[in-house]
Design a protein around this motif. Structure first.
Motif, mmCIF file in Angstrom:
data_model
loop_
_atom_site.group_PDB
_atom_site.id
_atom_site.type_symbol
_atom_site.label_atom_id
_atom_site.label_comp_id
_atom_site.label_asym_id
_atom_site.label_seq_id
_atom_site.Cartn_x
_atom_site.Cartn_y
_atom_site.Cartn_z
ATOM 1 N N GLY A 148 9.938 -5.149 3.516
ATOM 2 C CA GLY A 148 8.937 -4.183 3.777
ATOM 3 C C GLY A 148 9.311 -2.814 3.716
ATOM 4 O O GLY A 148 8.742 -1.713 3.503
ATOM 5 N N GLY A 149 10.662 -2.436 3.236
ATOM 6 C CA GLY A 149 10.909 -1.056 3.075
ATOM 7 C C GLY A 149 10.898 -0.495 1.663
ATOM 8 O O GLY A 149 10.128 -1.348 0.805
ATOM 9 N N SER A 150 10.902 0.665 1.427
ATOM 10 C CA SER A 150 10.716 1.367 0.122
ATOM 11 C C SER A 150 12.114 2.090 -0.375
ATOM 12 O O SER A 150 12.696 2.668 0.560
ATOM 13 N N LYS A 194 5.175 3.245 -2.864
ATOM 14 C CA LYS A 194 4.319 2.239 -2.159
ATOM 15 C C LYS A 194 5.399 1.342 -1.269
ATOM 16 O O LYS A 194 6.417 1.718 -1.518
ATOM 17 N N LYS A 195 4.532 0.912 -0.389
ATOM 18 C CA LYS A 195 5.444 0.106 0.517
ATOM 19 C C LYS A 195 6.189 -1.094 -0.382
ATOM 20 O O LYS A 195 5.375 -1.847 -1.183
ATOM 21 N N GLY A 196 7.276 -1.267 -0.047
ATOM 22 C CA GLY A 196 7.990 -2.484 -0.790
ATOM 23 C C GLY A 196 8.331 -2.255 -2.328
ATOM 24 O O GLY A 196 8.468 -3.140 -3.150
ATOM 25 N N GLU A 245 0.779 -1.179 0.117
ATOM 26 C CA GLU A 245 -0.027 -0.059 0.166
ATOM 27 C C GLU A 245 0.759 1.258 0.125
ATOM 28 O O GLU A 245 2.168 1.169 0.086
ATOM 29 N N LYS A 302 11.535 3.591 6.606
ATOM 30 C CA LYS A 302 10.669 3.208 5.783
ATOM 31 C C LYS A 302 10.838 3.448 4.603
ATOM 32 O O LYS A 302 10.514 2.829 3.455
ATOM 33 N N ILE A 303 11.330 4.528 4.114
ATOM 34 C CA ILE A 303 11.703 5.103 2.868
ATOM 35 C C ILE A 303 13.382 5.245 2.704
ATOM 36 O O ILE A 303 13.842 6.278 3.496
ATOM 37 N N VAL A 339 13.608 -4.128 0.065
ATOM 38 C CA VAL A 339 11.946 -3.940 -0.153
ATOM 39 C C VAL A 339 11.458 -5.305 0.472
ATOM 40 O O VAL A 339 10.060 -5.166 0.476
ATOM 41 N N ASP A 387 2.643 7.565 4.984
ATOM 42 C CA ASP A 387 1.663 6.468 5.903
ATOM 43 C C ASP A 387 0.330 7.505 5.983
ATOM 44 O O ASP A 387 -0.422 7.350 6.984
ATOM 45 N N ILE A 419 2.577 4.547 0.802
ATOM 46 C CA ILE A 419 3.593 4.932 2.132
ATOM 47 C C ILE A 419 4.004 6.423 2.069
ATOM 48 O O ILE A 419 3.987 7.075 2.907
#
Lengths: 327, 321, 494, 319
Positions: free
Chosen positions: C445-447, C277-279, C256, C415-416, C442, C313, C258
């Motif tokens: 779960g990271g982007s 997006k996530k990932g 989804e 996260k990013i 990724v 988020d 982010i």
């Protein structure tokens, strides 16, 4: 074989501790020629003469480690000294001392404000801004006292707390030396253990990279100039309490002495590397040099020549050492 | 439309602060009835700033090549004393002057050797050299002023060409022209800019960086020595206290003029404007009879102001990329 | 050309060079023929730069012989080598930024050229001859990277060079400028000038080199005509082992939303907007100076902006400086490793712990044991080759330095993660490791936002590509569906 | 670059225009309100005695029909020369100078005299011809007073040290020379050591005194320090060593001196009454302006010897 290693290690030790070695040699020569050198009285002398310069130098160490420079400390000393001494009569000793330190802090904050708002993040830019500020602070001190010296009138007021800083001893140790030890301890802990201490080194090492990695570089600049201002103010108080008379130009020349003490101690002028402990040694060399040469009966003229020559030599040799390490 | 007019003006203000500020002083002084605008004052203005200008020229060369020389005050003092002492002891004036200048060159060479070949920090080394030279000056004079005994020596600075132009000004003009020419139109000068602009590049481009940069210190020593001799001739005496405050004064004047401490940027003419700006500022203050402490305050504020504006302009430029 | 092949302009015979502890060149022999474009490839540390520096006289060789144009070269200085007709265009451009174009062309030869006027006139002639229209009175600091490259070439021509060595000239050029450079290289070749072309980019070797020499660990592995070598062969020669692919399989773990960026505005950027997006790995394609680096710097709070609106988020966040960015889960590996990333004189430990320093701090004090733990963990996880954590990071190779910087950020589990030219100047082996790392990030779960001048890298690693030109977002592609040409067309949509 | 040139040319034109417009040197400006103008040029306006001197000039200016202003010598000979020339440019009738260096400003002072300005030297001696007149205490005499004071307390002679004033400063040189000369007749008084600090800085004097105390200990029976503020440092050093009996001599007679005369057991100050000197300077200047034949070149103002016995006779000055 064994012997060779020891001579080598002695040479290595000497190379790494040139300044300490220099101080020892100086002390040994002096104590031979002038037996009074190694008396309690003289050691106490050195302790008290050490007081004012070491305070500034400690503050200056943080500034230089952070990759900056502060020529305004001379002006801060003058201003703080005259204001503090003049306020003792109207508002009392403790309050006057506090006002002095606060003035130092304000001067330091003013410097950092100019530097940050002007984006003067190069050492040379900071050099001239703080030089200009030094002229300004001195001028304010001159205007404040109309150029007259401010002194203590023992007949009228109690100065015991104020003069104790420069005169009194606790056991064999002077009060100013205790203040120095406390400051050193605090600054050393800040330097070696804390986040802000690390930030100073990192800012001096590579400000851009440090900022991009989330180090609060601007706060660091504010911090080092604030510390420098406070330490200059403490130095001014120690100095004024020592000589019991304050003139609006008394700080002149202290800034270059402090910079020399820091650099001779071995803190890199370019920033990123150094320690307040090294500065203690550098300052000690400068103070001891003048004490020893006075005792040896060398005229002040030749003292100046020697001082310049020894400083150049110390920096040059230290530089060669680092150079050979780099290879 | 509007930006077309304002841009250049903005540029002038951001790039040429010293000349603008100077112009402002000139304009301001028109509105006050002072002897500022008299021939006597204006000639004196140039004459009395000449020694500083001479020092500033060599100082600029060092700065352009990326060094700095804080020993100029000490060199000035000692070379003036050497000249006076030699002349008093019967040495002919040209020889004495030559010896003094050679002394300046020698100190410059030592500074250059230590900072360039031994790769030490020029700021600190030359600061130490300044301390050393102060001691030398005091030892030479036992801290007493010594008077010139040969009246001909005074003519070196005080002789009036065509009855108007003092020789000191002439020496200054010649020095300025030589240094301007040196920096602008000789390969030595251009190499200085290259070394100050990018040391490594200069090195790989086949410029003899070490001797060239060392030579800049020698030039600075020579100009400081010339200034010292001229000062001694001007006041017909030598004393260890001359030049005490010269180095930082010159440094800030040169920087106010627009020569960068970082090297590679600036020039002799800019330094001339910088020194003259501070000279004119204090002259104007004197003419207006402004209280001397307030003067000091204002000069400090001017230095801070101009350098701050410079930094700020660079900051804005950096941030709007 | 056949005739030329029998007539070498440069002969290197059994040249060796040792530095304390390292044998940089071990009996290297090489022949370069007149009028050829001779590629040299090899990983970092293979000895290419050392060899070039010996040729130009920056270093002196320990043993062996070098003949240039029939003359034996011994103890030569950089100027002498240039005057003999051997010029080098270094990777770090060899220009003085504070001086004018004309003077840079004739740097160090001001009086030989006959003063200011002559210098500019002669520089004009040279620049015209390679079709370059830059004003010679302009200061170099105001020029673009490609313009600077042109000036370097003019400078090389000014020496009547017979051999020009180009050390990774394309690393900061756009595709368009690259075409221009190739044209010039061919022109030079037609004039009988030989070129040694050092590069990491295998495409370029195959595109226009005649001969290629592969170096590894101070040895010449092989010299072949270009039609006698395959891409995979070349790679395995370079790394000393076979690499199946240059890129790992594309990760596929997009989830989804982010990050939503709207309306970044600066002097250069105009309403830049994108999302992540996530990932996902989001690639930015654009020229140097197109606004791709400026966009991520603005996002990260490194530069001031007029206006921006960022949602992480789904919540609006206020990012005014890097500290705010880090707090909101962003991390950035900046473009210029040495200037913006590393603290060269500090230890590997301190470089790695840099971004986590806040978390290591309790009441203002740093927990040094935890700091060492972090560093050890990252050194191990990323396989950073260093004698110890206390080693100065300056002494590590570029790839290991870059891994240390990555470790600095991965410790925060951002996260990013923004990667601006993460593989610039890094050898093939280390590149692959970094790609694997990106994949791992990724998948956990990271982007990632990836900026790179190497189009294949962006296209092979990204899930989605955004083109940016002149401060505007000009297009958005799925790299699996779009062709490279389509994407480049958008990246040039001024 | 072009803008730069344009600006420079503009400025040059401005200078040219003004140079042409202005008259020749130092036109005799008609004195406003009938008062003559007096410019006071101290060695340094930061020096307390000079700052006080200026106040005294201001205080009494009206009595002598002067308009008084000050230009700063900035503790530098070139700056002081500039200031003298500026004063001439301003059309000053009288210039009163306290020299940083007695020799260096001579050319400027001679030029000023040639321009018709009355040049007075303030608080320092001068050679005839260099200036129109000087008004000062005789710093050389101060040495004799010190010797006399030592003999009063130690009739059989004593040993002690001398701490000079700022290295190279005329007053410090004269005081030292006078002291040395006076000592030549009194071999029973021995000076163990003599040092000059770099500036008139009490901290430097104190450091020198402390080291002397360490070196010579009780051999020190007297200390001659060239200025009262420096003597404050000397007293601190003596206090710290418990040497409360030492005789200390200072010069100036400022407020600090009055304090020290009372608080230290044996403190004498050779007071120079700045107010008197300032008034005398204006008086003599007026005589020269009026071309009065009785005007003398050398005008010595007597010392006020301030001791425990005499301090009641004087009012402490404000500096």
């Amino acid at each position: 074989m064994n012997k060779k290693i020891t001579t080598q290690s002695i040479i290595a030790f000497a190379r790494n501790n040139l300044i300490i070695l220099g101080i020892f040699i100086l002390a040994i020569i002096t104590s031979f020629v002038e037996p009074n050198f190694l008396t309690v009285g003289n050691l106490q002398n050195i302790m008290r003469q050490f007081g004012p310069l070491i305070m500034l130098s400690l503050g200056m160490t943080f500034i230089i480690m952070g990759g900056f420079i502060d020529l305004s400390v001379g002006g801060i000393i003058s201003l703080v000294a005259v204001v503090t001494v003049s306020l003792i009569d109207p508002i009392g000793q403790v309050a006057a001392l506090m006002v002095g330190v606060v003035i130092g802090l304000i001067c330091g904050l003013l410097n950092s404000f100019l530097i940050i708002k002007g984006g003067a993040f190069k050492q040379s830019e900071a050099l001239f801004l703080t030089y200009g500020m030094s002229v300004v602070f001195t001028a304010v001190a001159l205007i404040y006292t109309a150029a007259a010296p401010v002194f203590l009138t023992y007949s009228k007021t109690d100065y015991s707390i104020f003069t104790a800083i420069g005169e009194r001893f606790v056991g064999p140790v002077s009060v100013s030396f205790i203040i120095f030890l406390v400051c050193l301890l605090i600054l050393y802990i800040i330097e070696s253990r804390t986040h802000i201490g690390r930030s100073i080194c990192l800012t001096g090492g590579n400000m851009t990279a440090a900022r991009l990695a989330g180090i609060p570089t601007e706060k660091t600049i504010v911090f080092i100039y604030a510390v420098s201002g406070i330490m200059a103010a403490i130095g001014a108080v120690v100095l004024a309490s020592r000589v019991t008379i304050a003139s609006p130009i008394m700080g002149k020349g202290y800034e270059t002495q402090a910079i020399l003490a820091v650099v001779v101690g071995g803190t890199a002028l370019l920033g990123g590397k150094g320690s307040v402990l090294r500065t203690v040694i550098g300052t000690l060399l400068i103070i001891m040099m003048s004490n020893c040469l006075n005792l040896l009966g060398v005229t002040t003229y030749i003292q100046y020549m020697l001082r310049g020559a020894i400083l150049i030599l110390a920096i040059w040799l230290d530089n060669r050492k680092q150079y050979s390490e780099g290879n | 439309m509007n930006t077309k007019i304002t841009e250049p003006i903005k540029n002038i203000f951001s790039a040429q602060k010293a000349p603008i500020a100077m112009l402002l002083i000139f304009i301001t002084m028109l509105f006050f009835k002072t002897p500022f605008y008299t021939r006597y004052n204006l000639i004196d203005l140039i004459n009395s700033n000449s020694t500083l200008l001479i020092v500033a020229m060599g100082f600029t060369v060092v700065l352009v090549a990326g060094g700095v020389d804080l020993s100029v005050g000490g060199v000035m003092t000692v070379s003036g004393i050497i000249a006076i002492k030699l002349i008093n002891s019967g040495v002919s004036i040209p020889v004495a002057v030559l010896v003094s200048i050679l002394f300046g060159a020698a100190i410059g060479a030592i500074n250059g050797y230590l900072t360039v070949y031994q790769n030490t920090e020029p700021f600190i080394i030359t600061l130490g050299m300044g301390v050393l030279l102060t001691g030398v000056a005091q030892e030479l004079t036992t801290a007493r002023p010594i008077s010139g005994e040969n009246p001909a020596f005074q003519n070196l600075a005080n002789y009036k060409l065509f009855g108007v132009v003092p020789a000191l000004v002439l020496v200054m003009i010649v020095t300025v022209i030589v240094v301007v020419w040196l920096l602008r139109s000789t390969s030595f000068g251009r190499n200085c800019y290259a070394i100050g602009g990018d040391y490594e590049v200069a090195k790989y481009s086949g410029i003899n960086v070490l001797p060239t940069k060392t030579l800049t210190f020698v030039i600075s020593g020579v100009t400081a020595a010339i200034a010292g001799v001229m000062l001694s001739s001007w006041v017909n005496s030598g004393n260890s206290t001359y030049g005490d405050q010269t180095a930082l004064y010159i440094a800030s004047a040169v920087v106010v003029g627009g020569t960068s401490f970082a090297g590679g940027i600036g020039g002799a003419f800019k330094s001339l404007l910088g020194v003259m700006f501070i000279g004119i500022l204090s002259n104007a203050f004197n003419m207006l009879n402004i209280d001397s402490y307030i003067q000091q305050l204002l000069v400090g504020l001017f230095i801070v102001g101009i350098i701050w504006l410079d930094c700020y302009a660079r900051k804005v430029k950096r941030e709007t990329v | 050309m056949d005739k030329n092949h029998s007539d070498p302009i440069l002969e290197i015979k059994e040249v060796s060079k040792a530095f304390p502890g390292v044998k940089a060149l071990d009996r290297v022999s090489l022949e370069v023929f007149r009028g050829t474009i001779h590629g040299i490839v090899g990983e970092n540390g293979a000895g290419k730069s050392t060899l070039m520096k010996i040729l130009s006289g920056v270093y002196q060789k320990d043993s062996g012989e070098i003949f240039f144009d029939g003359n034996k070269i011994e103890d030569i200085t950089p100027v002498q080598s240039m005057k003999m007709g051997l010029s080098i265009i270094y990777q770090e451009l060899n220009l003085v930024n504070t001086m004018t174009v004309g003077e840079n062309v004739f740097l160090g030869r001001f009086s030989e050229m006959g003063g200011r006027k002559e210098v500019h006139a002669k520089a004009r002639v040279l620049l015209d001859s390679i079709g370059c229209k830059i004003d010679t009175e302009k200061e170099v600091s105001e020029l673009s990277v490609s313009d600077k490259q042109m000036i370097e070439i003019a400078k090389a021509l000014s020496f009547d060079s017979k051999l020009i060595i180009m050390d990774e000239p394309s690393s900061s050029l756009t595709a368009d400028e690259m075409q221009e450079l190739i044209k010039i290289i061919h022109d030079l070749k037609n004039k009988g000038i030989s070129i040694i072309y050092i590069t990491h980019k295998l495409d370029e070797i195959f595109n226009f080199c005649d001969v290629v020499t592969v170096m590894r660990d101070g040895h010449v592995i092989a010299t072949r005509n270009i039609d006698a070598i395959s891409r995979n062969e070349m790679i395995s020669m370079m790394v000393g082992r076979t690499i199946e692919n240059e890129y790992p399989p594309r990760p596929n773990s997009v989830g989804e939303m982010i990050l939503e960026v709207e309306d970044i505005n600066t002097k250069l950027l105009k309403n830049v907007h994108f999302n992540l997006k996530k990932g996902e790995i989001l690639g930015f394609v654009g020229l140097v100076g197109s606004g791709r680096t400026e966009t991520v710097r603005a996002l990260f709070g490194a530069d001031k902006v007029k206006k921006k609106s960022i949602k992480v988020d789904g919540k609006f966040v206020n990012i005014n400086n890097p500290i705010d960015a880090i707090k909101n889960g962003l991390a950035m590996v900046p473009e210029d490793r040495k200037i913006q990333g590393l603290l060269l004189q500090f230890s590997v430990d301190k470089n790695i712990s840099l971004a986590s320093l806040g978390e290591l701090t309790y009441y203002g004090f740093i927990n040094e044991k935890k700091e060492r733990d972090i560093s050890e963990r990252q050194i191990k996880a990323l396989n950073v080759k260093t004698p110890s954590g206390k080693t100065r990071i300056q002494l590590l190779s570029g790839g290991n330095q870059q891994k240390a910087i990555l470790g600095r950020w991965l410790e925060l589990k951002p996260k990013i993660l923004v990667l601006d030219e993460p593989t610039k100047g890094i050898d093939v082996g280390a590149k692959y490791e970094i790609y694997l790392l990106m994949k791992k990030i990724v998948e956990e779960g990271g982007s990632i936002i990836l900026i790179s001048s190497e189009l294949p890298e962006v296209l092979n690693m990204s899930n989605r590509v955004i083109t940016i030109c002149n401060g505007r977002i000009t297009g958005e592609f799925d790299p699996l569906l779009a062709s490279a040409d389509e994407i480049m067309a958008k990246a040039f949509e001024f | 670059m072009n803008k730069f040139k344009l600006l420079s040319i503009l400025m040059l034109i401005a200078v040219m225009l003004s140079a042409c417009g202005g008259g020749a040197a130092a036109t005799e400006a008609p004195a406003e309100g009938g008062n003559n103008t007096l410019v006071f040029i101290p060695g340094s306006a930061s020096n307390p005695s000079q700052a006080f001197g200026f106040k005294m000039f201001q205080k009494h200016a009206a009595e002598y029909n002067f308009d008084v202003s000050m230009l700063d010598g900035k503790a530098d000979v070139a700056e002081q020369t500039k200031a003298i020339n500026n004063a001439v440019a301003q059309g000053a009738d009288v210039i009163i100078v306290n020299p940083n260096d007695a020799l260096a400003i001579v050319p400027a002072m001679k030029a000023a005299q040639e321009a018709g300005v009355v040049v007075g030297i303030f608080m320092a001696a001068a050679a005839p011809g260099d200036s129109t007149f000087f008004v000062a205490v005789d710093d050389k005499q101060a040495g004799g007073v010190v010797v006399q004071g030592i003999l009063d307390l130690f009739p059989d002679g004593a040993t002690g040290v001398e701490i000079g004033g700022q290295a190279g400063h005329p007053a410090a040189i004269d005081r030292h020379d006078g002291f040395t000369t006076a000592l030549a007749d009194h071999p029973e008084i021995k000076v163990l050591d003599y040092q000059n600090p770099q500036q008139w800085d009490a901290a430097m004097a104190q450091a020198i005194a402390e080291d002397m105390v360490t070196k010579y200990g009780d051999e020190i029976q007297f200390v001659f320090c060239h200025w009262d503020n420096g003597a404050t440092g000397v007293i601190n050093a003596l206090k710290a060593a418990g040497m409360e009996d030492v005789l200390v001599f200072g010069v100036d007679g400022n407020a600090v001196a009055f304090e020290q005369v009372q608080s230290w057991k044996n403190y004498n100050s050779i007071g120079q009454n700045v107010e008197t000197i300032a008034m005398k300077s204006m008086e003599i200047a007026n005589l020269f302006l009026a071309k009065d034949a009785s005007a003398k070149f050398d005008n010595i103002v007597p010392f006020d010897l301030i001791t425990k016995d005499t301090f009641g006779n004087f009012t402490p000055p404000e500096w």
